[in-house]
Structures are given as structure tokens and as C-alpha cells.
Design a protein around this motif. Structure first.
Motif, PDB file in Angstrom:
ATOM      1  N   TYR A 293       5.990   7.993   6.460  1.00  0.00           N
ATOM      2  CA  TYR A 293       7.052   8.725   5.800  1.00  0.00           C
ATOM      3  C   TYR A 293       8.087   9.342   6.735  1.00  0.00           C
ATOM      4  O   TYR A 293       9.076   9.319   6.798  1.00  0.00           O
ATOM      5  N   ALA A 294       7.163  10.045   7.998  1.00  0.00           N
ATOM      6  CA  ALA A 294       7.732  10.652   8.992  1.00  0.00           C
ATOM      7  C   ALA A 294       8.664   9.853   9.562  1.00  0.00           C
ATOM      8  O   ALA A 294       9.949  10.087  10.194  1.00  0.00           O
ATOM      9  N   GLU A 295       8.264   8.491  10.145  1.00  0.00           N
ATOM     10  CA  GLU A 295       8.955   7.425  10.646  1.00  0.00           C
ATOM     11  C   GLU A 295      10.195   7.091   9.836  1.00  0.00           C
ATOM     12  O   GLU A 295      11.139   6.595  10.537  1.00  0.00           O
ATOM     13  N   ILE A 296      10.041   6.963   8.679  1.00  0.00           N
ATOM     14  CA  ILE A 296      11.085   6.343   7.759  1.00  0.00           C
ATOM     15  C   ILE A 296      12.305   7.437   7.629  1.00  0.00           C
ATOM     16  O   ILE A 296      13.440   7.173   7.786  1.00  0.00           O
ATOM     17  N   GLY A 297      12.055   8.667   7.370  1.00  0.00           N
ATOM     18  CA  GLY A 297      12.978   9.479   7.359  1.00  0.00           C
ATOM     19  C   GLY A 297      13.376   9.600   6.010  1.00  0.00           C
ATOM     20  O   GLY A 297      12.928   9.379   4.929  1.00  0.00           O
ATOM     21  N   ARG A 298      14.708  10.238   6.069  1.00  0.00           N
ATOM     22  CA  ARG A 298      15.604  10.210   4.824  1.00  0.00           C
ATOM     23  C   ARG A 298      16.035   9.037   4.551  1.00  0.00           C
ATOM     24  O   ARG A 298      16.675   8.280   5.184  1.00  0.00           O
ATOM     25  N   LEU A 299      15.876   8.428   3.132  1.00  0.00           N
ATOM     26  CA  LEU A 299      16.531   7.517   2.590  1.00  0.00           C
ATOM     27  C   LEU A 299      17.672   7.699   1.514  1.00  0.00           C
ATOM     28  O   LEU A 299      17.131   8.245   0.475  1.00  0.00           O
ATOM     29  N   ASP A 300      18.765   7.420   1.714  1.00  0.00           N
ATOM     30  CA  ASP A 300      19.748   7.832   0.455  1.00  0.00           C
ATOM     31  C   ASP A 300      19.680   6.626  -0.455  1.00  0.00           C
ATOM     32  O   ASP A 300      19.608   6.954  -1.683  1.00  0.00           O
ATOM     33  N   VAL A 301      19.630   5.629   0.002  1.00  0.00           N
ATOM     34  CA  VAL A 301      19.496   4.282  -0.971  1.00  0.00           C
ATOM     35  C   VAL A 301      18.236   3.617  -0.591  1.00  0.00           C
ATOM     36  O   VAL A 301      17.880   3.462   0.651  1.00  0.00           O
ATOM     37  N   LEU A 302      17.511   3.289  -1.936  1.00  0.00           N
ATOM     38  CA  LEU A 302      16.100   2.698  -1.730  1.00  0.00           C
ATOM     39  C   LEU A 302      16.030   1.389  -2.437  1.00  0.00           C
ATOM     40  O   LEU A 302      16.544   1.479  -3.619  1.00  0.00           O
ATOM     41  N   MET A 303      15.843   0.219  -1.965  1.00  0.00           N
ATOM     42  CA  MET A 303      15.489  -0.795  -2.605  1.00  0.00           C
ATOM     43  C   MET A 303      13.893  -1.061  -2.793  1.00  0.00           C
ATOM     44  O   MET A 303      13.108  -1.340  -1.809  1.00  0.00           O
ATOM     45  N   VAL A 304      13.615  -1.344  -4.004  1.00  0.00           N
ATOM     46  CA  VAL A 304      12.023  -1.056  -4.394  1.00  0.00           C
ATOM     47  C   VAL A 304      11.538  -2.236  -5.119  1.00  0.00           C
ATOM     48  O   VAL A 304      12.355  -2.634  -6.074  1.00  0.00           O
ATOM     49  N   PRO A 305      10.480  -2.882  -4.916  1.00  0.00           N
ATOM     50  CA  PRO A 305       9.933  -3.963  -5.513  1.00  0.00           C
ATOM     51  C   PRO A 305       9.385  -3.463  -6.966  1.00  0.00           C
ATOM     52  O   PRO A 305       8.658  -2.386  -6.832  1.00  0.00           O
ATOM     53  N   VAL A 306       9.641  -4.020  -8.058  1.00  0.00           N
ATOM     54  CA  VAL A 306       9.030  -3.535  -9.344  1.00  0.00           C
ATOM     55  C   VAL A 306       8.431  -4.522 -10.099  1.00  0.00           C
ATOM     56  O   VAL A 306       8.168  -4.404 -11.425  1.00  0.00           O
ATOM     57  N   ASP A 307       7.664  -5.399  -9.522  1.00  0.00           N
ATOM     58  CA  ASP A 307       6.861  -6.482 -10.067  1.00  0.00           C
ATOM     59  C   ASP A 307       5.436  -5.785 -10.641  1.00  0.00           C
ATOM     60  O   ASP A 307       5.125  -6.605 -11.684  1.00  0.00           O
TER      61      ASP A 307
ATOM     62  N   HIS B 231       0.811  -1.294   0.126  1.00  0.00           N
ATOM     63  CA  HIS B 231       0.070  -0.053  -0.123  1.00  0.00           C
ATOM     64  C   HIS B 231       1.013   1.151  -0.058  1.00  0.00           C
ATOM     65  O   HIS B 231       2.026   1.190   0.442  1.00  0.00           O
ATOM     66  N   GLU B 232       0.278   2.282  -0.414  1.00  0.00           N
ATOM     67  CA  GLU B 232       0.888   3.342  -0.342  1.00  0.00           C
ATOM     68  C   GLU B 232       1.145   4.055   1.071  1.00  0.00           C
ATOM     69  O   GLU B 232       0.136   3.661   1.807  1.00  0.00           O
ATOM     70  N   LEU B 233       2.096   4.911   1.346  1.00  0.00           N
ATOM     71  CA  LEU B 233       2.556   4.959   2.849  1.00  0.00           C
ATOM     72  C   LEU B 233       1.543   6.336   3.272  1.00  0.00           C
ATOM     73  O   LEU B 233       1.457   7.155   2.635  1.00  0.00           O
ATOM     74  N   THR B 234       1.486   6.362   4.637  1.00  0.00           N
ATOM     75  CA  THR B 234       0.919   7.335   5.404  1.00  0.00           C
ATOM     76  C   THR B 234       1.800   8.546   5.476  1.00  0.00           C
ATOM     77  O   THR B 234       3.048   8.121   5.516  1.00  0.00           O
ATOM     78  N   GLU B 235       1.265   9.652   5.781  1.00  0.00           N
ATOM     79  CA  GLU B 235       2.312  10.523   6.283  1.00  0.00           C
ATOM     80  C   GLU B 235       3.061  10.454   7.737  1.00  0.00           C
ATOM     81  O   GLU B 235       4.467  10.717   7.652  1.00  0.00           O
ATOM     82  N   LYS B 236       2.132   9.589   8.474  1.00  0.00           N
ATOM     83  CA  LYS B 236       3.086   9.130   9.689  1.00  0.00           C
ATOM     84  C   LYS B 236       4.186   8.227   9.233  1.00  0.00           C
ATOM     85  O   LYS B 236       5.308   8.302  10.071  1.00  0.00           O
TER      86      LYS B 236
END
Length: 278
Positions: free
Chosen positions: A192-206, A185-190
Motif C-alpha cells: 500500500y505504501a509503495e502504491i501511494g495515492r490512486l485517483d483512478v483504479l482499474m479493478v478486477p470484479v470476477d 491476494h490482499e495487499l500488505t502495508e508495504k
């Protein structure tokens, strides 16, 4: 006489104040250098932390981290201090060395194993059995701080299960590295805030087994990572995922399954880096 009774309390207070700073710091929880603090959602502000040296596990920004794509959703991360991490570890895709740490998610059996090798020191589940609160990890291993942000998943009946999986975040060598796992699911504002900055992102592309390419591309664009590493490609060609991004993103196809990255070598423009095997 009453003044004499105060002496023991004053001695205790003085002993506490005079205690070495390092001994007090050891009792403190790790502090994220990547996390955002939500002061008035949806607006969020990056936090600036000043912490004692024992907690600054990600302070050496001139060091490099090696990331190897092993298969499916498994990356092998090697830190400057020799910590070895395998993401979404299932025991099928074998990294080049025994991991120190493995993270797992339970959406499908290809993302976890209940029989990891005995030599693995830390096995971090992205779910919490018997609890709707979700897993909560705050672990310092060598030079790496590992934490998670719980997300919901679809169960086998199609209904959503609260906090059934996790996004794992690895803070090391000044880098914030995030693995989205089997994000449904798409992330909530909360979140996003808990994640913070991500310099490197590993993302599923199926393109649908996790969630549609358009929804996933919105997550990627919102996180604004410098280096995006696709994974979990089943079915649709990688070009379908790439077509979701405009001219603000570069794309690189690599013949190597590994990449070495430091805070100083991050690309200046957001770059989707397709490692060999994806």
C-alpha cells in the motif's frame, strides 16, 4: 607548494557547482508524486516532493486523459502528449490505435502476449523471468511516468509464486492511475505504501478468478480512489461486486466505453464507473 597541489581539485569542484541544473537533473531517477513513504508502518505519510522540471512529467493538472475499456483487463489510456498505453495487453483485444506502451501480466494467456506488434516501443512485463525479486519498472514516456509494484500470484498448481505479477501505476496530468492486474491476494502495508495515492483504479470484479469480491472490495476501500473502473468480469453479475460497498460509494453505468478525466473533474465522492462492455 602544498597549496598549489589543491588548485586542480578546487577547479573540479567549482566546475561541478557551476554546472547547469538541468544537466545534473537528467541523471536523477524519476520521482513519484503519488507514492507514499512508509515512516512507521502500518502508519504511512504522503510525501511532498520538489523536483527539477525534467522530472515533473505529471505537472499539468488542467489536462485530460482519455480512458477506453477495450475488453477483459485491457484499457487504452491516451495522454495529453499523445502517449498511448494498453494495459494487460494480449493482442486479442485490439485498441483503436497502436499503443506506444503495453503492460502485461502472466497469470493467464489472456493478460499477455510474447509476440506484440513490432511498432510498440515499450513492452513492460509484470514479472521477471528467472528472478524471485519481481519486475522493477521506472519509465518516463513523454508526459507519463510508469512504475510498478510487484504482487504474488497463484501458479497453475495452486501454489503462490512470489512477485509473479505487478500492479502498474501511470502518473500523468496530475493523476495517479492504477491497474490492479490479476491480483490474487490482499495487499500488505508495504505494498500500500509503495502504491501511494490512486485517483483512478482499474479493478478486477470476477468474484474469484482473481480473488473473492469481499477481499477485493477491502482493497478498493483501503485505496480510497475517486474513480473506480471495474474490469475482468467473468461469471458473477456486477451487482454482486457493487453490493460490497455502502452508501459512501456512488455507482454509474455508462453507455460509452470511454471516459475523459482530469484532476479537476474527479468525482467528489468515490464512484464506481461501469463502462460499456464490462
Amino acid at each position: 607548494m602544498p597549496h598549489l597541489l589543491l588548485i586542480p581539485f578546487l577547479l573540479v569542484a567549482l566546475a561541478f557547482v557551476a554546472a547547469p541544473r538541468s544537466s545534473l537533473a537528467q541523471a536523477e531517477a524519476p520521482v513519484s508524486q503519488c507514492q507514499m513513504i512508509a515512516r512507521s508502518l502500518p502508519s504511512v505519510t504522503f510525501a511532498s516532493f520538489s523536483t527539477p522540471k525534467p522530472l515533473q512529467v505529471q505537472a499539468k493538472a488542467n489536462e485530460e486523459v482519455r480512458i477506453t475499456y477495450v475488453g477483459h483487463s485491457t484499457f487504452f489510456i491516451e495522454t495529453p502528449a499523445g502517449v498511448k498505453i494498453a494495459t494487460d495487453y494480449n493482442g486479442w483485444y485490439k485498441p483503436p490505435a497502436l499503443p506506444t506502451v503495453v503492460t502485461m501480466n502472466k497469470a493467464h494467456s489472456s493478460h499477455y502476449t510474447m509476440t506484440p506488434e513490432p511498432g510498440i516501443e515499450y513492452v513492460l512485463h509484470g514479472w521477471q523471468d528467472g528472478s524471485e525479486k519481481g519486475a522493477d519498472h521506472d519509465v518516463v514516456v513523454g508526459d507519463t511516468y510508469i512504475r510498478n509494484v510487484a504482487t504474488d500470484i497463484r501458479n497453475w498448481g495452486g501454489a503462490m509464486e512470489a512477485n509473479g505479477n505487478s500492479i502498474f501505476i501511470f502518473e500523468v496530468a496530475g493523476l495517479c492511475i492504477g491497474h490492479l492486474g490479476h491480483l490474487h491476494h490482499e495487499l500488505t502495508e508495504k505494498q500500500y505504501a509503495e502504491i501511494g495515492r490512486l485517483d483512478v483504479l482499474m479493478v478486477p470484479v470476477d468474484g474469484g478468478l482473481t480473488m473473492g469480491a469481499e477481499s477485493m472490495s477491502r482493497v478498493v476501500q483501503r485505496l480510497r480512489s475517486s474513480l473506480i473502473l471495474p474490469m475482468h468480469r467473468r461469471g458473477p453479475p456486477i451487482s454482486q461486486f457493487l453490493s460490497m460497498f455502502g452508501t459512501g460509494f456512488d455507482a454509474v453505468t455508462d453507455e460509452d466505453a470511454s471516459i475523459t478525466v482530469s484532476i479537476r473533474s474527479l468525482p467528489k465522492r468515490p464512484t464506481i464507473h461501469i463502462l460499456s462492455g464490462v
